[in-house]
Design a protein around this motif. Structure first.
Motif, PDB file in Angstrom:
ATOM      1  N   CYS A 142       7.843  -7.052  -2.575  1.00  0.00           N
ATOM      2  CA  CYS A 142       6.732  -7.484  -3.432  1.00  0.00           C
ATOM      3  C   CYS A 142       5.492  -6.628  -3.163  1.00  0.00           C
ATOM      4  O   CYS A 142       4.697  -6.386  -4.081  1.00  0.00           O
ATOM      5  CB  CYS A 142       6.408  -8.958  -3.177  1.00  0.00           C
ATOM      6  SG  CYS A 142       7.715 -10.089  -3.712  1.00  0.00           S
ATOM      7  N   ARG A 143       5.334  -6.173  -1.944  1.00  0.00           N
ATOM      8  CA  ARG A 143       4.179  -5.322  -1.597  1.00  0.00           C
ATOM      9  C   ARG A 143       4.293  -3.964  -2.295  1.00  0.00           C
ATOM     10  O   ARG A 143       3.313  -3.438  -2.809  1.00  0.00           O
ATOM     11  CB  ARG A 143       4.109  -5.167  -0.074  1.00  0.00           C
ATOM     12  CG  ARG A 143       2.882  -4.425   0.436  1.00  0.00           C
ATOM     13  CD  ARG A 143       2.804  -4.624   1.940  1.00  0.00           C
ATOM     14  NE  ARG A 143       1.890  -3.707   2.603  1.00  0.00           N
ATOM     15  CZ  ARG A 143       0.583  -3.882   2.733  1.00  0.00           C
ATOM     16  NH1 ARG A 143       0.004  -4.945   2.195  1.00  0.00           N
ATOM     17  NH2 ARG A 143      -0.172  -3.011   3.389  1.00  0.00           N
ATOM     18  N   ARG A 144       5.508  -3.431  -2.323  1.00  0.00           N
ATOM     19  CA  ARG A 144       5.743  -2.164  -3.027  1.00  0.00           C
ATOM     20  C   ARG A 144       5.575  -2.368  -4.537  1.00  0.00           C
ATOM     21  O   ARG A 144       5.113  -1.473  -5.248  1.00  0.00           O
ATOM     22  CB  ARG A 144       7.136  -1.620  -2.704  1.00  0.00           C
ATOM     23  CG  ARG A 144       7.394  -0.220  -3.225  1.00  0.00           C
ATOM     24  CD  ARG A 144       8.765   0.299  -2.826  1.00  0.00           C
ATOM     25  NE  ARG A 144       8.906   0.334  -1.380  1.00  0.00           N
ATOM     26  CZ  ARG A 144       9.604  -0.557  -0.671  1.00  0.00           C
ATOM     27  NH1 ARG A 144      10.252  -1.547  -1.296  1.00  0.00           N
ATOM     28  NH2 ARG A 144       9.682  -0.476   0.632  1.00  0.00           N
ATOM     29  N   THR A 145       5.972  -3.537  -5.015  1.00  0.00           N
ATOM     30  CA  THR A 145       5.797  -3.864  -6.431  1.00  0.00           C
ATOM     31  C   THR A 145       4.322  -3.853  -6.803  1.00  0.00           C
ATOM     32  O   THR A 145       3.923  -3.295  -7.831  1.00  0.00           O
ATOM     33  CB  THR A 145       6.422  -5.243  -6.721  1.00  0.00           C
ATOM     34  OG1 THR A 145       7.827  -5.186  -6.424  1.00  0.00           O
ATOM     35  CG2 THR A 145       6.220  -5.652  -8.175  1.00  0.00           C
ATOM     36  N   PHE A 146       3.502  -4.479  -5.962  1.00  0.00           N
ATOM     37  CA  PHE A 146       2.048  -4.472  -6.189  1.00  0.00           C
ATOM     38  C   PHE A 146       1.533  -3.041  -6.240  1.00  0.00           C
ATOM     39  O   PHE A 146       0.784  -2.668  -7.155  1.00  0.00           O
ATOM     40  CB  PHE A 146       1.358  -5.253  -5.063  1.00  0.00           C
ATOM     41  CG  PHE A 146      -0.149  -5.211  -5.103  1.00  0.00           C
ATOM     42  CD1 PHE A 146      -0.863  -6.238  -5.696  1.00  0.00           C
ATOM     43  CD2 PHE A 146      -0.853  -4.161  -4.524  1.00  0.00           C
ATOM     44  CE1 PHE A 146      -2.260  -6.217  -5.721  1.00  0.00           C
ATOM     45  CE2 PHE A 146      -2.247  -4.123  -4.554  1.00  0.00           C
ATOM     46  CZ  PHE A 146      -2.951  -5.153  -5.157  1.00  0.00           C
ATOM     47  N   LYS A 147       1.911  -2.238  -5.262  1.00  0.00           N
ATOM     48  CA  LYS A 147       1.414  -0.857  -5.191  1.00  0.00           C
ATOM     49  C   LYS A 147       1.832  -0.076  -6.437  1.00  0.00           C
ATOM     50  O   LYS A 147       1.042   0.701  -6.992  1.00  0.00           O
ATOM     51  CB  LYS A 147       1.964  -0.196  -3.916  1.00  0.00           C
ATOM     52  CG  LYS A 147       1.573   1.268  -3.702  1.00  0.00           C
ATOM     53  CD  LYS A 147       0.093   1.493  -3.546  1.00  0.00           C
ATOM     54  CE  LYS A 147      -0.556   1.090  -2.272  1.00  0.00           C
ATOM     55  NZ  LYS A 147      -0.106   1.269  -0.998  1.00  0.00           N
ATOM     56  N   THR A 148       3.067  -0.278  -6.882  1.00  0.00           N
ATOM     57  CA  THR A 148       3.605   0.464  -8.027  1.00  0.00           C
ATOM     58  C   THR A 148       2.974   0.017  -9.338  1.00  0.00           C
ATOM     59  O   THR A 148       2.527   0.839 -10.149  1.00  0.00           O
ATOM     60  CB  THR A 148       5.135   0.280  -8.094  1.00  0.00           C
ATOM     61  OG1 THR A 148       5.709   0.723  -6.854  1.00  0.00           O
ATOM     62  CG2 THR A 148       5.732   1.074  -9.246  1.00  0.00           C
ATOM     63  N   LEU A 149       2.920  -1.293  -9.569  1.00  0.00           N
ATOM     64  CA  LEU A 149       2.428  -1.790 -10.854  1.00  0.00           C
ATOM     65  C   LEU A 149       0.909  -1.683 -10.984  1.00  0.00           C
ATOM     66  O   LEU A 149       0.396  -1.465 -12.088  1.00  0.00           O
ATOM     67  CB  LEU A 149       2.901  -3.227 -11.088  1.00  0.00           C
ATOM     68  CG  LEU A 149       4.420  -3.389 -11.242  1.00  0.00           C
ATOM     69  CD1 LEU A 149       4.775  -4.847 -11.512  1.00  0.00           C
ATOM     70  CD2 LEU A 149       4.968  -2.496 -12.349  1.00  0.00           C
ATOM     71  N   THR A 150       0.181  -1.802  -9.878  1.00  0.00           N
ATOM     72  CA  THR A 150      -1.264  -1.568  -9.959  1.00  0.00           C
ATOM     73  C   THR A 150      -1.537  -0.097 -10.266  1.00  0.00           C
ATOM     74  O   THR A 150      -2.502   0.229 -10.961  1.00  0.00           O
ATOM     75  CB  THR A 150      -2.001  -1.988  -8.673  1.00  0.00           C
ATOM     76  OG1 THR A 150      -1.325  -1.441  -7.532  1.00  0.00           O
ATOM     77  CG2 THR A 150      -2.097  -3.491  -8.537  1.00  0.00           C
ATOM     78  N   GLY A 151      -0.693   0.789  -9.760  1.00  0.00           N
ATOM     79  CA  GLY A 151      -0.807   2.201 -10.127  1.00  0.00           C
ATOM     80  C   GLY A 151      -0.539   2.412 -11.604  1.00  0.00           C
ATOM     81  O   GLY A 151      -1.200   3.219 -12.264  1.00  0.00           O
ATOM     82  N   SER A 152       0.425   1.664 -12.128  1.00  0.00           N
ATOM     83  CA  SER A 152       0.800   1.836 -13.536  1.00  0.00           C
ATOM     84  C   SER A 152      -0.312   1.418 -14.493  1.00  0.00           C
ATOM     85  O   SER A 152      -0.327   1.842 -15.648  1.00  0.00           O
ATOM     86  CB  SER A 152       2.078   1.042 -13.853  1.00  0.00           C
ATOM     87  OG  SER A 152       1.801  -0.345 -14.027  1.00  0.00           O
ATOM     88  N   ILE A 153      -1.256   0.582 -14.029  1.00  0.00           N
ATOM     89  CA  ILE A 153      -2.371   0.179 -14.902  1.00  0.00           C
ATOM     90  C   ILE A 153      -3.633   0.998 -14.618  1.00  0.00           C
ATOM     91  O   ILE A 153      -4.710   0.683 -15.136  1.00  0.00           O
ATOM     92  CB  ILE A 153      -2.665  -1.329 -14.806  1.00  0.00           C
ATOM     93  CG1 ILE A 153      -3.151  -1.722 -13.408  1.00  0.00           C
ATOM     94  CG2 ILE A 153      -1.453  -2.149 -15.216  1.00  0.00           C
ATOM     95  CD1 ILE A 153      -3.738  -3.133 -13.332  1.00  0.00           C
TER      96      ILE A 153
END
Length: 200
Positions: A142-153
Motif C-alpha cells: 500500500c505504501r508503494r501504491t501511494f508513492k506510485t499513484l500520487t506520482g501519477s497525479i
C-alpha cells in the motif's frame, strides 16, 4: 565470508480498480478494511499505522505526529514525522473510533493490551485477494501504491518522500534546511485525497 541475504525489493503497486475494491469489495472485516484504507490514504508504513495510538493525533490541528522512536528512519533522524490530515482521513478515523471506542490504540489486538500485529493483516489481505480474484498483495505494498499513484497525479518525488517520512540524507536537508514543509505537504495530501474520492 558468508553472503548477506537481502530481502527482495517488492514491485507490487495496486491499480486504481484494486484500490477501489478495498473500499467496496466484500471479504474484509471493518478493522482490516480501515487499516488498508489508512495505509493507502496516508502512505505511511504498516507498523506506523498498526501501532498508532490516539494520543499521536492532534485533531484540532489536523496532524498525526509519529514519534521518532517509532520511525524506521530513527537512525538518521531524531525528529518526529508530521503527517497532514484532511477531511478524507478524519472521516476514516471517525469510523475507526466507532469500532474501537475505548482503546488507546487505533487497531488493538483482541486482548486490547497491545496493538494488532501485521501477520493478521497479511492473512486478511491474502484472503481478500483470493475471494475477489485480485493479484496478491501485502499490506506493505500500500505504501508503494501511494508513492506510485500520487506520482501519477503530478505530485513531485521530493514532496512524496516528505509525505512518507523518508530520510532526507543530503547535507542541505540534514544540516541546514529547518523548514517543516507542512503547508506544501497539506496541499499535496489534499490533492491526493481529492483524487481518491474521485476514483471511489
Amino acid at each position: 565470508r558468508r553472503a548477506v541475504k537481502r530481502k527482495p525489493v517488492g514491485t507490487r503497486a495496486l491499480a486504481w480498480e484494486e484500490v477501489q475494491a478495498i473500499w467496496t469489495a466484500p471479504g474484509l472485516s471493518p478493522s482490516s478494511r480501515l487499516t488498508l484504507q489508512l495505509l493507502i490514504s496516508t502512505g505511511q508504513r504498516v507498523e506506523e499505522v498498526l501501532q498508532a495510538s490516539w494520543n499521536e493525533f492532534d485533531l484540532a490541528e489536523n496532524i498525526w505526529i509519529i514519534p521518532a522512536e517509532r520511525r524506521k528512519t530513527r537512525s538518521y533522524s531524531s525528529e518526529p514525522h508530521v503527517v497532514p490530515l484532511v477531511a478524507f482521513h478524519l472521516a476514516l478515523l471517525k469510523k475507526v473510533q466507532g469500532i474501537t471506542p475505548d482503546s488507546e490504540w487505533l487497531f488493538p489486538h483482541q486482548n486490547d493490551r497491545q496493538p494488532r500485529n501485521a501477520d493478521a493483516l497479511c492473512q486478511a489481505a491474502r484472503r481478500f485477494c483470493v475471494n475477489n480474484n485480485i493479484k496478491p498483495f501485502a499490506p506493505r505494498d500500500c505504501r508503494r501504491t501511494f508513492k506510485t499513484l500520487t506520482g501519477s497525479i503530478g505530485i513531485d518525488l521530493e514532496l512524496r518522500n516528505r509525505l512518507q517520512g523518508h530520510a532526507m540524507t543530503d547535507v542541505g536537508s540534514v544540516h541546514y534546511d529547518r523548514w517543516s514543509y507542512l503547508p506544501q505537504k497539506r496541499k499535496a495530501m489534499l490533492a491526493w485525497a481529492e483524487a481518491l474520492e474521485n476514483k471511489l
